[in-house]
Design a protein around this motif. Structure first.
Motif, short mmCIF file in Angstrom:
data_model
loop_
_atom_site.label_atom_id
_atom_site.label_comp_id
_atom_site.label_asym_id
_atom_site.label_seq_id
_atom_site.Cartn_x
_atom_site.Cartn_y
_atom_site.Cartn_z
N GLN A 111 0.81 -1.22 0.00
CA GLN A 111 0.00 0.00 0.00
C GLN A 111 0.84 1.27 0.00
O GLN A 111 0.37 2.31 -0.45
CB GLN A 111 -0.96 0.00 1.19
CG GLN A 111 -2.07 -1.02 1.03
CD GLN A 111 -3.05 -1.00 2.18
OE1 GLN A 111 -3.14 -0.04 2.94
NE2 GLN A 111 -3.81 -2.08 2.31
N ILE A 112 2.07 1.20 0.50
CA ILE A 112 2.91 2.40 0.48
C ILE A 112 3.89 2.39 -0.69
O ILE A 112 4.77 3.24 -0.77
CB ILE A 112 3.65 2.61 1.83
CG1 ILE A 112 4.64 1.48 2.11
CG2 ILE A 112 2.66 2.79 2.96
CD1 ILE A 112 5.53 1.74 3.33
N GLY A 113 3.73 1.42 -1.59
CA GLY A 113 4.53 1.39 -2.80
C GLY A 113 5.87 0.70 -2.68
O GLY A 113 6.72 0.83 -3.56
N GLU A 114 6.07 -0.04 -1.62
CA GLU A 114 7.32 -0.77 -1.43
C GLU A 114 7.15 -2.18 -2.01
O GLU A 114 7.04 -3.18 -1.29
CB GLU A 114 7.71 -0.80 0.05
CG GLU A 114 9.14 -1.16 0.26
CD GLU A 114 9.57 -1.06 1.71
OE1 GLU A 114 10.70 -1.47 1.97
OE2 GLU A 114 8.81 -0.60 2.58
N THR A 115 7.12 -2.25 -3.32
CA THR A 115 6.77 -3.47 -4.05
C THR A 115 7.69 -4.64 -3.75
O THR A 115 7.21 -5.76 -3.54
CB THR A 115 6.76 -3.19 -5.57
OG1 THR A 115 5.90 -2.06 -5.80
CG2 THR A 115 6.27 -4.37 -6.35
N GLU A 116 8.99 -4.41 -3.73
CA GLU A 116 9.93 -5.51 -3.47
C GLU A 116 9.70 -6.12 -2.09
O GLU A 116 9.76 -7.33 -1.93
CB GLU A 116 11.37 -5.03 -3.61
CG GLU A 116 11.77 -4.79 -5.05
CD GLU A 116 13.22 -4.34 -5.19
OE1 GLU A 116 14.02 -4.55 -4.25
OE2 GLU A 116 13.54 -3.77 -6.24
N GLU A 117 9.46 -5.28 -1.09
CA GLU A 117 9.19 -5.78 0.26
C GLU A 117 7.89 -6.56 0.29
O GLU A 117 7.80 -7.62 0.92
CB GLU A 117 9.13 -4.61 1.26
CG GLU A 117 8.79 -5.03 2.67
CD GLU A 117 9.95 -5.67 3.42
OE1 GLU A 117 9.82 -5.87 4.62
OE2 GLU A 117 10.99 -6.00 2.80
N ALA A 118 6.87 -6.08 -0.39
CA ALA A 118 5.59 -6.78 -0.45
C ALA A 118 5.77 -8.17 -1.07
O ALA A 118 5.23 -9.16 -0.56
CB ALA A 118 4.57 -5.97 -1.22
N GLU A 119 6.53 -8.24 -2.15
CA GLU A 119 6.79 -9.52 -2.81
C GLU A 119 7.61 -10.45 -1.94
O GLU A 119 7.34 -11.65 -1.86
CB GLU A 119 7.48 -9.29 -4.15
CG GLU A 119 6.57 -8.63 -5.17
CD GLU A 119 7.29 -8.18 -6.44
OE1 GLU A 119 8.53 -8.38 -6.56
OE2 GLU A 119 6.61 -7.60 -7.31
N ARG A 120 8.61 -9.91 -1.25
CA ARG A 120 9.44 -10.72 -0.36
C ARG A 120 8.60 -11.31 0.77
O ARG A 120 8.73 -12.48 1.11
CB ARG A 120 10.59 -9.88 0.22
CG ARG A 120 11.58 -10.68 1.06
CD ARG A 120 12.56 -9.77 1.78
NE ARG A 120 11.93 -8.92 2.78
CZ ARG A 120 11.54 -9.35 3.98
NH1 ARG A 120 11.68 -10.60 4.33
NH2 ARG A 120 10.97 -8.51 4.84
N CYS A 121 7.72 -10.50 1.33
CA CYS A 121 6.85 -10.98 2.41
C CYS A 121 5.90 -12.07 1.91
O CYS A 121 5.68 -13.07 2.61
CB CYS A 121 6.05 -9.82 3.01
SG CYS A 121 7.05 -8.66 3.97
N ALA A 122 5.34 -11.88 0.72
CA ALA A 122 4.43 -12.89 0.16
C ALA A 122 5.16 -14.21 -0.06
O ALA A 122 4.63 -15.28 0.24
CB ALA A 122 3.82 -12.38 -1.15
N THR A 123 6.39 -14.14 -0.55
CA THR A 123 7.18 -15.35 -0.78
C THR A 123 7.53 -16.01 0.55
O THR A 123 7.42 -17.23 0.70
CB THR A 123 8.46 -15.01 -1.57
OG1 THR A 123 8.08 -14.48 -2.83
CG2 THR A 123 9.33 -16.24 -1.76
N PHE A 124 7.94 -15.23 1.52
CA PHE A 124 8.30 -15.76 2.84
C PHE A 124 7.10 -16.43 3.48
O PHE A 124 7.21 -17.53 4.04
CB PHE A 124 8.84 -14.62 3.70
CG PHE A 124 9.46 -15.01 5.00
CD1 PHE A 124 9.56 -16.32 5.45
CD2 PHE A 124 9.99 -14.02 5.82
CE1 PHE A 124 10.15 -16.64 6.66
CE2 PHE A 124 10.58 -14.33 7.04
CZ PHE A 124 10.65 -15.64 7.46
#
Length: 137
Positions: A111-124
């Motif tokens: 939601q804050i535009g930190e796409t790489e972090e969002a993807e890393r969290c989803a993978t984790f």
């Protein structure tokens, strides 16, 4: 067929009965904050605060709460034998606070535009236990 190279054993966090009981009774944001203040290492309280902030449309606040719960959960996982890989089963209730914080961190990051972090969290989250993805979706 037998797996000759088994992966790491699942990590099962210990129950935190006093904190869980207080959180179950918490009927307001203020009450949840009191649980987090009394039990700052209890990821489930931070996860609940993050979820409340997300539902209130406050992704920056949610990100801060979720990151705290995530890091406190990582500390607990490491103390309980986790070495950076391996299952963290959703079915084991004491693991759910960490997994919920991880999920909320991914949502808030997106939601804050930190796409790489969002993807890393989803993978984790998916790597920890696909059942957590299903339960939290």
């Amino acid at each position: 067929m037998q797996n000759l190279l088994p992966g790491p054993e699942p990590t099962l966090l210990p129950a935190e009965t006093d904190a869980a009981d207080l959180l179950a009774k918490a009927d307001s944001e203020g009450a949840v904050k009191a649980v987090a203040a009394q039990f700052p290492s209890y990821s489930a309280a931070w996860a609940r605060l993050a979820e409340l902030a997300l539902s209130a449309g406050e992704p920056v606040t949610a990100y801060a709460y979720a990151r705290t719960g995530y890091h406190r959960g990582l500390d607990q996982l490491r103390r309980n034998g986790w070495r950076g890989v391996g299952p963290v089963p959703w079915a084991h209730e004491p693991n759910q606070g960490f997994l919920r914080a991880l999920h909320a961190l991914g949502l808030a990051a997106g939601q804050i535009g930190e796409t790489e972090e969002a993807e890393r969290c989803a993978t984790f989250l998916r790597d920890s236990d696909p059942a957590a993805v299903s339960a939290l979706s």
